[in-house]
Enzyme design. Structure first.
Site, short mmCIF file in Angstrom:
data_model
loop_
_atom_site.label_atom_id
_atom_site.label_comp_id
_atom_site.label_asym_id
_atom_site.label_seq_id
_atom_site.Cartn_x
_atom_site.Cartn_y
_atom_site.Cartn_z
N SER A 179 0.79 -1.22 -0.12
CA SER A 179 -0.19 0.02 -0.06
C SER A 179 0.81 1.20 0.01
CB SER A 179 -1.12 0.04 1.12
OG SER A 179 -0.22 -0.05 2.47
N HIS A 207 -5.06 -3.31 -2.88
CA HIS A 207 -4.66 -2.17 -3.90
C HIS A 207 -4.53 -3.02 -5.52
CE1 HIS A 207 -3.95 0.78 -1.07
NE2 HIS A 207 -3.93 0.03 -0.21
N LYS A 238 -11.52 0.88 -2.58
CA LYS A 238 -10.47 1.14 -3.31
C LYS A 238 -10.96 1.60 -4.73
CE LYS A 238 -7.49 0.07 0.55
NZ LYS A 238 -7.66 1.12 1.23
#
Ligand code: PLP
Length: 387
Positions: A179, A207, A238
């Site tokens: 991250s 991610h 995300k």
């Protein structure tokens, strides 16, 4: 802790240059923001594909509210398990190519709860030194022995596996895209070591979900490792633009977590609108691979621009570009100077990253235009200190 103790500790945090405060976003989450009253270009978001304000997600959420109301009313195991939770889990399993999936209320709850459920006393967890705080807390909660191996160091991982030889259960846990560094874990090698040593593998795709593989399923899918990674975890907040998290794996893993995982059992189920938004996001992400192409095209242009200006960058494997400064105060100073020029690139300090590695964590979005990137590079040029 008393009031005066809070104040003393806050003074210490300030003296160490580690004081944090909240900034306020006054519009929707796009490539530009109105931040504390100022227009800025946003290089600090995990909304990598730029879909957090997409009309398809909004329409799905509104329709779900009209049909199912606002709240879920209870935990999943009481009366909160609604049609949309199961629909999303089916969609996630298809997307990830796994037998089953289970939704969690956040990535933090997923990691901390899953690790504490899968490992216990007498077991060994092998964890990368740069894993996220939620993984670290999960290791602590589990009461398993945790062996932390240096970031991506396969020799240390192998030595840890040797040390764990007699353990009942061995579990390797790593992020696929880290991250704060944006680099990739050596997943193929990790899986091979796990198989050689009878260990399970858990991969945090927070991610990577939406960003890697032709359909956006993540890095595990892109590397063709889906059948060899027992636990794939990821977030819906995300690149998928919404909120919540998932775990994907076998049907037995799903059933086991439903029966044992405290952060799944003892919490109110996510509301219908959040589920519907996630289904719409998965459909969008699969349907529009051009968003991923644009994202990586933006990444290349931005990285080349920064390198041309003489900024030291490591290998860039993802939309996360770390610009390591080292000193916390210098990092925050650089971030503020960029902000004054209309570019929001958040400074990241310990304890989020190791001491002495403070950095700007610059993140690209598919919806950044060439003009946004050009303006940002101009701002970086202006704030650069002479070598
Ligand atoms: N795992 C990683 C690698 C993350 O960066 C984050 C960030 O928030 C999480 C887990 C937690 O996910 P969530 O924000 O859904 O709680």
């Amino acid at each position: 802790m008393s009031q005066s103790l809070f104040e003393t500790e806050l003074e210490q945090i300030k003296a160490a240059g580690l004081y944090r405060h909240l900034r306020r976003v006054e519009n929707d989450q796009g490539p530009t923001l109105r931040l504390d009253g100022r227009e800025v270009i946003n290089f600090s978001s995990n909304n990598y594909l730029g879909i957090a304000n997409h009309p398809d997600l909004a329409a799905a959420a509104k329709d779900a509210i009209d049909r199912y109301g606002c709240g879920s009313g209870a935990s999943r195991l009481i009366s909160g398990n609604m049609t949309l939770h199961e629909q999303l889990e089916q969609r996630l399993a298809e997307f990830k190519g796994t037998e089953a999936a289970l939704v969690f209320n956040s990535g933090f709850q997923a990691n901390s709860g899953i690790l504490a459920t899968l490992a216990g006393e007498g077991d060994v967890i092998l964890s990368d030194s740069l894993n996220h705080a939620s993984i670290i807390d999960g290791c602590r909660l589990s009461r398993a022995k945790t062996i932390v191996y240096e970031h991506g160091d396969l020799d240390q991982l192998e030595a840890g596996l040797d040390q764990a030889a007699g353990a009942r259960c061995k579990l390797i846990v790593t992020e696929s895209i880290f991250s704060m560094d944006g680099d990739q874990a050596p997943l193929r090698e990790i899986v091979e070591l796990a198989e050689k040593n009878g260990a399970m593998v858990m991969v945090d795709e927070a991610h990577a979900t939406g960003v890697f593989a032709d359909n956006g399923a993540g890095l595990v899918a892109r590397l063709g490792l889906g059948d060899r990674v027992q636990v794939q975890m990821g977030t819906l907040g995300k690149a998928l633009g919404g909120f919540g998290a998932y775990v994907a794996g076998s049907a037995a893993l799903r059933e086991f977590l439903i029966n044992r995982c405290r952060s799944f059992i003892f919490t109110t189920a996510l509301p219908p609108a959040v589920m519907a938004m996630a289904v719409a996001a998965i459909d969008l992400v699969r349907r529009e691979p051009e968003r991923r192409e644009q994202l990586f095209c933006n990444c290349r242009r931005f990285e080349e621009g920064l390198r041309d200006l003489g900024f030291p960058l490591g290998t860039c494997d993802s939309p996360i570009v770390p610009l390591i400064i080292g000193d916390a105060e210098k990092t925050m100073g650089l971030s503020e100077r960029l902000l004054a020029k209309g570019v929001f690139a958040q400074g990241i300090r310990p304890p989020t990253v190791p001491l002495g590695t403070s950095r700007l964590r610059i993140t690209l979005m598919a919806t950044h235009t060439q003009e946004h990137i050009g303006k940002a590079l101009d701002a970086f040029k202006e704030v650069k200190e002479p070598a």
